[in-house]
Design a protein around this motif. Structure first.
Motif, PDB file in Angstrom:
ATOM      1  N   MET A  48      15.487  18.650 -43.885  1.00  0.00           N
ATOM      2  CA  MET A  48      15.882  18.362 -42.466  1.00  0.00           C
ATOM      3  C   MET A  48      14.556  17.702 -41.678  1.00  0.00           C
ATOM      4  O   MET A  48      14.799  16.856 -40.878  1.00  0.00           O
ATOM      5  N   ALA A  49      13.367  18.249 -41.936  1.00  0.00           N
ATOM      6  CA  ALA A  49      12.171  17.735 -41.163  1.00  0.00           C
ATOM      7  C   ALA A  49      11.797  16.370 -41.725  1.00  0.00           C
ATOM      8  O   ALA A  49      11.124  15.777 -41.166  1.00  0.00           O
ATOM      9  N   GLU A  50      11.757  16.157 -43.281  1.00  0.00           N
ATOM     10  CA  GLU A  50      10.957  15.273 -43.708  1.00  0.00           C
ATOM     11  C   GLU A  50      11.857  13.929 -44.467  1.00  0.00           C
ATOM     12  O   GLU A  50      11.567  12.719 -44.377  1.00  0.00           O
ATOM     13  N   VAL A  51      12.989  14.334 -44.955  1.00  0.00           N
ATOM     14  CA  VAL A  51      13.900  13.457 -45.603  1.00  0.00           C
ATOM     15  C   VAL A  51      15.177  12.926 -45.009  1.00  0.00           C
ATOM     16  O   VAL A  51      15.477  11.585 -45.309  1.00  0.00           O
ATOM     17  N   ALA A  52      15.579  13.896 -44.132  1.00  0.00           N
ATOM     18  CA  ALA A  52      17.041  13.222 -43.752  1.00  0.00           C
ATOM     19  C   ALA A  52      17.138  12.134 -42.830  1.00  0.00           C
ATOM     20  O   ALA A  52      16.130  11.982 -41.910  1.00  0.00           O
ATOM     21  N   PRO A  53      17.890  11.170 -43.039  1.00  0.00           N
ATOM     22  CA  PRO A  53      17.989  10.084 -41.951  1.00  0.00           C
ATOM     23  C   PRO A  53      18.829  10.736 -40.705  1.00  0.00           C
ATOM     24  O   PRO A  53      19.265  11.854 -40.839  1.00  0.00           O
ATOM     25  N   PRO A  54      18.746  10.214 -39.518  1.00  0.00           N
ATOM     26  CA  PRO A  54      19.165  10.711 -38.327  1.00  0.00           C
ATOM     27  C   PRO A  54      20.551  11.096 -38.590  1.00  0.00           C
ATOM     28  O   PRO A  54      20.895  12.479 -38.039  1.00  0.00           O
ATOM     29  N   TRP A  55      21.648  10.598 -39.349  1.00  0.00           N
ATOM     30  CA  TRP A  55      22.875  10.858 -39.406  1.00  0.00           C
ATOM     31  C   TRP A  55      22.920  12.420 -39.945  1.00  0.00           C
ATOM     32  O   TRP A  55      23.846  13.059 -39.857  1.00  0.00           O
ATOM     33  N   ALA A  56      22.286  12.128 -41.221  1.00  0.00           N
ATOM     34  CA  ALA A  56      22.075  13.945 -41.932  1.00  0.00           C
ATOM     35  C   ALA A  56      21.860  14.785 -41.160  1.00  0.00           C
ATOM     36  O   ALA A  56      22.253  16.015 -41.301  1.00  0.00           O
ATOM     37  N   ARG A  57      20.737  14.560 -40.324  1.00  0.00           N
ATOM     38  CA  ARG A  57      20.283  15.766 -39.545  1.00  0.00           C
ATOM     39  C   ARG A  57      21.168  16.033 -38.495  1.00  0.00           C
ATOM     40  O   ARG A  57      21.156  17.275 -37.987  1.00  0.00           O
ATOM     41  N   ALA A  58      21.965  15.126 -37.827  1.00  0.00           N
ATOM     42  CA  ALA A  58      22.814  15.272 -37.040  1.00  0.00           C
ATOM     43  C   ALA A  58      24.167  16.139 -37.345  1.00  0.00           C
ATOM     44  O   ALA A  58      24.807  16.745 -36.829  1.00  0.00           O
ATOM     45  N   ILE A  59      24.225  16.307 -38.770  1.00  0.00           N
ATOM     46  CA  ILE A  59      25.037  17.221 -39.297  1.00  0.00           C
ATOM     47  C   ILE A  59      24.420  18.404 -39.786  1.00  0.00           C
ATOM     48  O   ILE A  59      25.061  19.542 -39.325  1.00  0.00           O
ATOM     49  N   THR A  60      23.210  18.456 -40.427  1.00  0.00           N
ATOM     50  CA  THR A  60      22.815  19.849 -40.854  1.00  0.00           C
ATOM     51  C   THR A  60      22.291  20.672 -39.519  1.00  0.00           C
ATOM     52  O   THR A  60      22.356  22.052 -39.872  1.00  0.00           O
ATOM     53  N   ARG A  61      21.816  20.167 -38.694  1.00  0.00           N
ATOM     54  CA  ARG A  61      21.211  20.962 -37.504  1.00  0.00           C
ATOM     55  C   ARG A  61      22.419  21.991 -36.842  1.00  0.00           C
ATOM     56  O   ARG A  61      22.328  23.006 -36.842  1.00  0.00           O
ATOM     57  N   PRO A  62      23.389  21.267 -36.222  1.00  0.00           N
ATOM     58  CA  PRO A  62      24.447  22.301 -35.679  1.00  0.00           C
ATOM     59  C   PRO A  62      25.063  22.889 -36.783  1.00  0.00           C
ATOM     60  O   PRO A  62      25.707  23.931 -36.582  1.00  0.00           O
TER      61      PRO A  62
END
Lengths: 295, 300
Positions: free
Chosen positions: B100-114
């Motif tokens: 989440m902090a280093e690799v994920a592109p914004p769209w993937a972070r938008a899924i993993t965080r919630p």
């Protein structure tokens, strides 16, 4: 150097795989319960009598869950916001503040079953109330009050200092500027916090087994508004199994197909409600933010 | 410089009322410690059960004249189920945090965080219910080659717990990774290292203490979790020796027995002693987190 790049690629693949696995598991859990819900959740089940042996039902149990939720919030929200105001606006550094913060941290680490035992000793035993919805709510208050105070404190601290100074510069008292300027601006954050806490309260079971108990009246008469009458659904003075506790209780009663179906459906209701709280918190927080800041 | 409060500030009613609300937590903690400690020592002070017996491995609370209140199986059970859960969850959740902090592109972070927040919010009975209806039957039917006999087992308990603490650890670990100054990353990448080299040699060492704290907080949650574990672990009061066999924990035994015992009898008092042990364990975790926190400040 080429080796380093190869390792980097492999590591990236592994990290993607971990994230994919976790999301897959979560998705599977949610889909599992949504599928379990299709065809089995009906209005009859939601309002039905649990002692019905052909269809089952969770009417009184769902009512107890909501009742305990509202009662707990009625206690924790005002106290939590007041406590949050103190910590954000008045508290300096000193032994009192240190003690409060230390105790907040301590409570959040105490296992909920130990809080349940404490509730059993104090709110069930020492008060002679027995297993009641009120005992359950007070036990839930023990660990949700510090959480609420912390959420309120963060929301209040997030209000820019300019707002306070502008208000004080107009000659208002400190309390008036907190009440009329700072608090309204902190409301979106506080509301989000409340709903997230509500989800936790709704799902909690370990602290309630020993406090609100494993049984419930099943013949609620909603026209009976006498809150001192333990038979009234509006009274806090009767045993009140909640949905989470009910699911746990069903598992210890042996897993016949019928029991299993009831527990599956109940768990689906629980998951859907908790999901609802989570999504509701996001949506409402964002909507309030827009309205209050006028953006 | 801090000035002390003037008299009128000190007497300000709104200040006093909010202080009372904030200070209530101190009263609650005091009462909780007092009630649990008082009830927890009754086994020794009122029923005069020797400490050596309580620390023994024999749990036979209803054996007539030969009763024994050894709580060692429960203590070891809690520690072992927690340890294996942490071993499973730590690499996965720290891996997820790095993602989440280093690799994920914004769209993937938008899924993993919630998704993490929803994950944290799923009630523990739901995990327990999934464990008992899916995991335990699966282990029973497919795991006999590995030694699973009834499905209810140490492994089942640890796996359910691992799933529960995974989002806790990864959320905290994610915040810890974000708190590492961006300069460190840029400096490392400017030297021509790959992203993985930067993660492995710069970010993980820099965040080591914070990541340890995250795992400790996850273990704390695992040790205190009651219902989900109780539902899948088999509840057999033996010293845990095999991942494939039933065992028990402090929380499971308290949950199961509290309703069947009467206040004042040694069996009931033993449950309160277990509660006290749990409380002391969680205080130990708080102390550990504090020590780790201090080290982080000194090292910064």
């Amino acid at each position: 150097m080429r080796r380093a790049i190869l390792i980097d690629r492999m590591a990236t693949v592994v990290l993607w795989a971990i994230a994919g696995l976790v999301i897959l598991i979560l998705g599977a859990i949610i889909v599992h319960f949504l599928l379990a819900a299709v065809g089995t959740i009906s209005l009859g089940f939601l309002v039905g009598d649990p002692s019905d042996t052909t269809v089952g039902g969770i009417g009184p149990i769902l009512w107890n869950s909501l009742y305990i939720l509202v009662l707990t919030l009625a206690i924790t929200v005002p106290l939590g916001i007041l406590g949050g105001i103190y910590l954000a606006e008045y508290a300096g550094e000193g032994p009192v503040t240190t003690a409060i913060r230390f105790c907040q941290e301590l409570i959040s680490s105490v296992p909920s079953i130990v809080v349940g035992m404490f509730g059993l000793a104090l709110f069930v035993g020492a008060t002679h109330w027995g297993f009641t919805a009120l005992s359950g709510s007070l036990a839930l208050t023990v660990f949700n009050l510090p959480l609420m105070a912390r959420l309120a404190e963060q929301a209040i601290r997030a209000v820019p200092d300019d707002e306070r100074q502008a208000s004080l510069a107009l000659g208002t008292t400190k309390w008036a500027s907190i009440r009329h300027v700072v608090l309204p601006l902190a409301i979106p954050g506080i509301v989000t916090g409340i709903i997230l806490t509500a989800g936790r309260i709704f799902g909690e079971a370990a602290a309630l087994i020993f406090t609100s108990g494993l049984s419930t009246p099943t013949n609620y008469d909603f026209l009976n508004l006498n809150v001192t009458d333990p038979r009234s659904p509006w009274s806090p003075f009767h045993p009140a199994t909640t949905l989470s506790v009910y699911i746990w209780k069903l598992n210890s009663e042996g897993l016949g197909a019928f029991v299993r179906q009831i527990a599956d459906t109940s768990a689906a209701v629980l998951v859907i409600m908790v999901l609802g709280f989570n999504l509701g918190a996001r949506g409402l927080g964002r909507a309030l933010q827009r309205r209050i800041t006028g953006a | 410089m801090r000035r002390s409060l003037t008299v009128s500030e000190r007497l300000d009613p709104s200040r006093r009322i909010t202080l009372l609300a904030a200070g209530l937590v101190v009263v609650l903690v005091g009462l909780l410690l007092a009630f649990i400690s008082w009830n927890g020592i009754q086994l020794f002070t009122a029923s005069h059960v020797p400490i050596a017996e309580v620390l023994s491995a024999t749990w036979a609370p209803d054996a007539g004249a030969a009763t024994s209140f050894g709580i060692l199986p429960f203590i070891l059970g809690t520690i072992s189920v927690m340890a294996v859960a942490a071993i499973i969850a730590a690499p996965l959740s720290i891996g997820l945090a790095i993602f989440m902090a280093e690799v994920a592109p914004p769209w993937a972070r938008a899924i993993t965080r919630p998704a993490m927040e929803i994950f944290v919010g799923i009630p523990s009975v739901v995990y327990g219910w999934l464990g008992i209806t899916i995991l335990v039957p699966f282990l029973r039917e497919n795991g006999s080659g590995l030694g699973f006999t009834v499905g209810f087992s140490w492994f089942a308990g640890s796996l359910v717990l691992a799933l529960m603490i995974l989002p806790t650890i990864s959320s905290i670990a994610y915040d810890a990774l974000l708190a590492i100054p961006a300069d460190l990353r840029s400096a490392s990448l400017a030297l021509g290292t790959t992203r993985w080299q930067t993660i492995l040699h710069i970010l993980l060492p820099a965040g080591a203490t914070a990541l340890t704290t995250a795992v400790v907080l996850g273990m704390m949650r695992a040790a205190g979790e009651a219902l989900a574990v109780q539902m899948v672990i088999g509840n057999r009061p033996v010293i845990p020796t095999s991942l494939t066999q039933p065992m028990t924990t402090l929380t499971s035994q308290i949950t199961l027995d509290m309703g069947n015992t009467v206040s004042g009898e040694p069996w009931n008092e033993a449950l309160w002693t277990m509660g006290l042990v749990l409380l002391v364990m969680s205080l130990g975790f708080v102390a550990l987190v504090r020590v780790l926190g201090r080290r982080r400040v000194v090292g910064a």
